[in-house]
Design a protein around this motif. Structure first.
Motif, PDB file in Angstrom:
ATOM      1  N   PRO A 109       0.850  -1.205   0.000  1.00 41.52           N
ATOM      2  CA  PRO A 109       0.000   0.000   0.000  1.00 41.52           C
ATOM      3  C   PRO A 109       0.883   1.252   0.000  1.00 41.52           C
ATOM      4  CG  PRO A 109      -0.649  -1.503   1.764  1.00 41.52           C
ATOM      5  CD  PRO A 109       0.649  -2.009   1.195  1.00 41.52           C
ATOM      6  N   ALA A 110       0.799   2.041  -1.070  1.00 35.06           N
ATOM      7  CA  ALA A 110       1.717   3.167  -1.233  1.00 35.06           C
ATOM      8  C   ALA A 110       1.011   4.498  -1.453  1.00 35.06           C
ATOM      9  CB  ALA A 110       2.637   2.892  -2.428  1.00 35.06           C
ATOM     10  N   VAL A 111      -0.315   4.496  -1.546  1.00 30.23           N
ATOM     11  CA  VAL A 111      -1.038   5.691  -1.959  1.00 30.23           C
ATOM     12  C   VAL A 111      -1.813   6.292  -0.794  1.00 30.23           C
ATOM     13  CG1 VAL A 111      -2.754   6.620  -3.558  1.00 30.23           C
ATOM     14  CG2 VAL A 111      -1.268   4.741  -4.278  1.00 30.23           C
ATOM     15  N   LYS A 112      -1.623   7.583  -0.580  1.00 31.73           N
ATOM     16  CA  LYS A 112      -2.385   8.338   0.413  1.00 31.73           C
ATOM     17  C   LYS A 112      -2.951   9.563  -0.291  1.00 31.73           C
ATOM     18  CE  LYS A 112      -1.999  10.919   4.701  1.00 31.73           C
ATOM     19  NZ  LYS A 112      -1.069  11.459   5.697  1.00 31.73           N
ATOM     20  N   THR A 113      -4.257   9.773  -0.163  1.00 30.31           N
ATOM     21  CA  THR A 113      -4.865  10.946  -0.787  1.00 30.31           C
ATOM     22  C   THR A 113      -5.105  12.027   0.254  1.00 30.31           C
ATOM     23  OG1 THR A 113      -7.081  10.021  -0.495  1.00 30.31           O
ATOM     24  CG2 THR A 113      -6.006   9.641  -2.619  1.00 30.31           C
ATOM     25  N   GLN A 114      -4.985  13.258  -0.184  1.00 32.85           N
ATOM     26  CA  GLN A 114      -5.267  14.421   0.656  1.00 32.85           C
ATOM     27  C   GLN A 114      -6.365  15.204  -0.041  1.00 32.85           C
ATOM     28  OE1 GLN A 114      -3.784  15.318   3.694  1.00 32.85           O
ATOM     29  NE2 GLN A 114      -5.449  16.776   3.745  1.00 32.85           N
ATOM     30  N   CYS A 115      -7.515  15.239   0.581  1.00 33.03           N
ATOM     31  CA  CYS A 115      -8.646  15.942  -0.027  1.00 33.03           C
ATOM     32  C   CYS A 115      -8.534  17.434   0.217  1.00 33.03           C
ATOM     33  CB  CYS A 115      -9.961  15.418   0.534  1.00 33.03           C
ATOM     34  SG  CYS A 115     -10.247  13.706   0.080  1.00 33.03           S
ATOM     35  N   GLY A 116      -8.953  18.191  -0.779  1.00 35.85           N
ATOM     36  CA  GLY A 116      -8.959  19.640  -0.667  1.00 35.85           C
ATOM     37  C   GLY A 116     -10.249  20.117  -0.057  1.00 35.85           C
ATOM     38  N   GLU A 117     -10.402  21.408  -0.060  1.00 34.92           N
ATOM     39  CA  GLU A 117     -11.607  22.001   0.499  1.00 34.92           C
ATOM     40  C   GLU A 117     -12.806  21.596  -0.346  1.00 34.92           C
ATOM     41  OE1 GLU A 117     -13.350  26.355   1.746  1.00 34.92           O
ATOM     42  OE2 GLU A 117     -11.224  26.108   1.337  1.00 34.92           O
ATOM     43  N   ILE A 118     -13.857  21.213   0.334  1.00 35.76           N
ATOM     44  CA  ILE A 118     -15.093  20.854  -0.354  1.00 35.76           C
ATOM     45  C   ILE A 118     -15.666  22.131  -0.953  1.00 35.76           C
ATOM     46  CG2 ILE A 118     -17.426  19.942  -0.057  1.00 35.76           C
ATOM     47  CD1 ILE A 118     -16.260  18.329   2.334  1.00 35.76           C
ATOM     48  N   LYS A 119     -16.002  22.052  -2.218  1.00 35.22           N
ATOM     49  CA  LYS A 119     -16.508  23.231  -2.908  1.00 35.22           C
ATOM     50  C   LYS A 119     -17.870  23.627  -2.351  1.00 35.22           C
ATOM     51  CE  LYS A 119     -14.128  22.009  -7.144  1.00 35.22           C
ATOM     52  NZ  LYS A 119     -13.504  20.786  -6.697  1.00 35.22           N
ATOM     53  N   PRO A 120     -18.054  24.935  -2.065  1.00 35.69           N
ATOM     54  CA  PRO A 120     -19.353  25.384  -1.563  1.00 35.69           C
ATOM     55  C   PRO A 120     -20.457  25.112  -2.586  1.00 35.69           C
ATOM     56  CG  PRO A 120     -17.700  27.110  -1.349  1.00 35.69           C
ATOM     57  CD  PRO A 120     -17.096  26.015  -2.177  1.00 35.69           C
ATOM     58  N   VAL A 121     -21.610  24.728  -2.089  1.00 34.61           N
ATOM     59  CA  VAL A 121     -22.784  24.522  -2.925  1.00 34.61           C
ATOM     60  C   VAL A 121     -23.851  25.488  -2.436  1.00 34.61           C
ATOM     61  CG1 VAL A 121     -24.580  22.887  -3.580  1.00 34.61           C
ATOM     62  CG2 VAL A 121     -22.229  22.094  -3.287  1.00 34.61           C
ATOM     63  N   ASN A 122     -24.346  26.342  -3.310  1.00 32.98           N
ATOM     64  CA  ASN A 122     -25.374  27.321  -2.956  1.00 32.98           C
ATOM     65  C   ASN A 122     -24.971  28.163  -1.748  1.00 32.98           C
ATOM     66  OD1 ASN A 122     -26.978  26.289  -5.014  1.00 32.98           O
ATOM     67  ND2 ASN A 122     -27.944  24.807  -3.652  1.00 32.98           N
TER      68      ASN A 122
END
Length: 135
Positions: A109-122
């Motif tokens: 297992p070599a992959v780690k994801t870093q999520c960005g800011e959730i885009k505002p909706v309305n």
């Protein structure tokens, strides 16, 4: 009805009858990583890697063109680590399929994801900044 897990972006409305969630956006759980990932970090064990393997990793990543930034974490013995930003032409589309292929190629297992800011909706913006990480 569909029994798949989902992520809900919205507001909580409280009244005398209890709490309600008013959904602005509903995303299938399996699509969340692909939609919200801003960076992917690849942990490379240098004792198990050579030039040919890195070239195969490059070719694999290029099969998933996109706009996600990548980072190589070259892990050496004695807890030494060098972090290298991947070049602009290595930008790619993250997701479960890429993760499986990279892990299979490297053998761990070599992959780690870093999520960005959730885009505002309305106009809605999450209070916690909307950041998350997945390993």
């Amino acid at each position: 009805t569909d029994d798949r897990p989902v992520l809900v972006q919205g507001k909580v409305q409280k009244d005398e009858k209890g709490d309600k969630i008013l959904a602005d956006n509903i995303i299938a759980m399996e699509d969340a990583e692909q939609q919200w990932t801003a960076e992917v970090h690849f942990s490379i064990d240098v004792t198990r890697t050579d030039k040919a393997l890195l070239e195969r990793l490059r070719d694999l990543v290029r099969r998933y063109p996109g706009d996600c930034q990548g980072w190589l974490h070259l892990k050496m013995p004695d807890e030494v680590e060098t972090v290298i930003a991947m070049a602009e032409d290595w930008r790619f589309q993250p997701g479960e399929e890429l993760r499986r292929e990279v892990d299979a190629l490297l053998g761990y297992p070599a992959v780690k994801t870093q999520c960005g800011e959730i885009k505002p909706v309305n106009g809605f913006k999450p209070r916690n900044g909307g950041y998350a990480a997945r390993q």
